[in-house]
Design a protein around this motif. Structure first.
Motif, mmCIF file in Angstrom:
data_model
loop_
_atom_site.group_PDB
_atom_site.id
_atom_site.type_symbol
_atom_site.label_atom_id
_atom_site.label_comp_id
_atom_site.label_asym_id
_atom_site.label_seq_id
_atom_site.Cartn_x
_atom_site.Cartn_y
_atom_site.Cartn_z
ATOM 1 N N GLN A 93 0.831 -1.200 0.000
ATOM 2 C CA GLN A 93 0.000 0.000 0.000
ATOM 3 C C GLN A 93 0.870 1.256 0.000
ATOM 4 O O GLN A 93 0.617 2.213 -0.747
ATOM 5 N N ASP A 94 1.897 1.244 0.864
ATOM 6 C CA ASP A 94 2.805 2.393 0.912
ATOM 7 C C ASP A 94 3.548 2.545 -0.414
ATOM 8 O O ASP A 94 3.791 3.673 -0.881
ATOM 9 N N GLY A 97 1.245 4.037 -3.006
ATOM 10 C CA GLY A 97 1.072 5.451 -2.711
ATOM 11 C C GLY A 97 2.290 6.265 -3.097
ATOM 12 O O GLY A 97 2.161 7.373 -3.643
ATOM 13 N N THR A 101 2.219 9.139 -5.946
ATOM 14 C CA THR A 101 2.551 10.495 -5.511
ATOM 15 C C THR A 101 3.765 11.033 -6.250
ATOM 16 O O THR A 101 3.808 12.206 -6.635
ATOM 17 N N ALA A 211 -4.701 13.215 -2.475
ATOM 18 C CA ALA A 211 -4.248 12.288 -1.435
ATOM 19 C C ALA A 211 -5.412 11.497 -0.855
ATOM 20 O O ALA A 211 -5.296 10.288 -0.603
ATOM 21 N N ARG A 215 -5.914 7.368 -1.133
ATOM 22 C CA ARG A 215 -6.114 6.469 0.016
ATOM 23 C C ARG A 215 -7.354 5.611 -0.177
ATOM 24 O O ARG A 215 -7.360 4.410 0.139
ATOM 25 N N THR A 219 -7.349 1.554 -0.366
ATOM 26 C CA THR A 219 -8.194 0.791 0.560
ATOM 27 C C THR A 219 -9.125 -0.141 -0.201
ATOM 28 O O THR A 219 -9.313 -1.313 0.165
#
Length: 228
Positions: A93-94, A97, A101, A211, A215, A219
């Motif tokens: 997940q990180d 992201g 980003t 952002a 998320r 999710t």
């Protein structure tokens, strides 16, 4: 005796004088990217690029088949600026992201590039590497090939959609947001009670929207991955 017509450009030894050194492709693409950043995609033509480089369009055609080929290489140059190592993230997940980003931040730097990326699927070497990294981490996290492909395209389109809204400079965007906020606070409370109830939180800054949406997507991808 005057020199013969055939002797033009020749040295005293009979060899032809060296011409202008060949221009590196990287230098040409960098100049094209500068035009894109400064003036937009419509201004980026082979003629304009030749003028910027004090060269000729014939020289450029030695490197590029067409304007479309030039634009594709400019886009790939932009993908090459995405500098993030997903392997350093603690979770998939990180990592997702961070990749999304990083791409958004690069497109913030090159605000006129997003429409070009939206016109054609980028398939240059840097774009392929970016896609490979994202798909590899999704597959390693347990996504099926089909779900990994859909997850990647969803994340990429989220980034691209927000990047296409980055046309205004920061100061202009802040002024517009302030005007919108003031207008919302003046609405009739009998007609727009819900809007007034959240008026202090509107408009949401673009970066916050990006952002928050990212998320939510991640999710949702976790739920899709596990079947929840």
């Amino acid at each position: 005796m005057p020199p013969s017509p055939n002797s033009r450009g020749a040295t005293s030894t009979g060899r032809r004088a060296p011409g202008r050194p060949a221009m590196p492709r990287e230098q040409i693409v960098a100049a094209a990217l500068a035009i894109l950043d400064e003036e937009g995609a419509d201004a980026l033509s082979l003629r304009a690029l030749a003028q910027r480089l004090e060269s000729s369009t014939a020289t450029l055609y030695r490197h590029f088949d067409s304007r479309a080929d030039l634009l594709a290489q400019v886009v790939d140059r932009i993908f090459g600026e995405i500098d993030v190592d997903p392997a350093k993230a603690a979770t998939w997940q990180d990592a997702c992201g961070a990749l999304a980003t990083a791409m958004f931040e690069v497109l913030r730097k090159h605000r006129n590039a997003a429409p070009l990326i939206g016109e054609h699927v980028p398939v240059g070497p840097n774009a392929l590497l970016h896609r490979e990294r994202a798909l590899a981490l999704l597959l390693a996290a347990g996504f099926s090939p089909t779900l990994a492909a859909r997850a990647y395209t969803t994340l990429a389109r989220h980034v691209l959609g927000f990047a296409m809204q980055l046309g205004q400079d920061t100061a202009a965007q802040r002024r517009e947001d302030a005007d919108v906020s003031a207008h919302l606070h003046r609405l009739d409370p009998d007609r727009f009670p819900a809007t007034l109830a959240v008026a202090d939180a509107l408009p949401v800054p673009l970066e916050d929207e990006f952002a928050f949406g990212l998320r939510l997507i991640i999710t949702g991808l976790e739920a899709a991955r596990t079947g929840d």
